[in-house]
Design an enzyme around this catalytic site. Sequence first.
Site: not given
Length: 201
Positions: A8-9, A58, A85, A21, A155-156, A87-88
Amino acid sequence: MAILVMFRHGQSVWNLENKFTGWVDVDLTDKGKKEAKEAGEKLKGMHFDYAYSSDLKRAQETLKIALNEAGISHVPTTYDKALNERMYGDLQGLNKADTAKKFGDEQVHIWRRSYDIAPPNGESLKDTAARVIPYFEKEIAPKLKDDKNIVIAAHGNSLRALIMFLEKMTPDEILNFEIKTGVPREYQLDKNLKVIKVKNL
């Protein structure tokens, strides 16, 4: 036998500010750059045939710093939004604590930790896996089956999707699996991508 390393970054500005994010393209903090260098220290002496990162800076910067620190240069590198990552949606840019006050702790917990319930206009982990795993199977798996060593910075949640796939975890198991920033996870894989050995470096 192929080696796959993914991490992960490093800490981003919005990680530090406790914000959702997602696909917003934010920079690494100084701590994040240090974590990337520390990841690179752990990669020293390793050889990679290909490198992959998401379309977000990142992760790209983390990969670049880590490979530079490891003394690994000239690795063919591919950047693709399939590794982005989760998309939130409407939560992107919102402080996590403020969001909990607005929508309630329970609702935010469901959005963050359920497998198949997405935040408004965003992705669930199931949705994220639906783009990450086909990309992995098409672009990365054939190289691993050809005994090529690969490193991925992502990403996580995109990494959760891959880890779930490789380690055959259940949705509950992967949702409780924490992925720290900047910690490489190394897999030794056979020709069928069966995990022979896995460890955090």
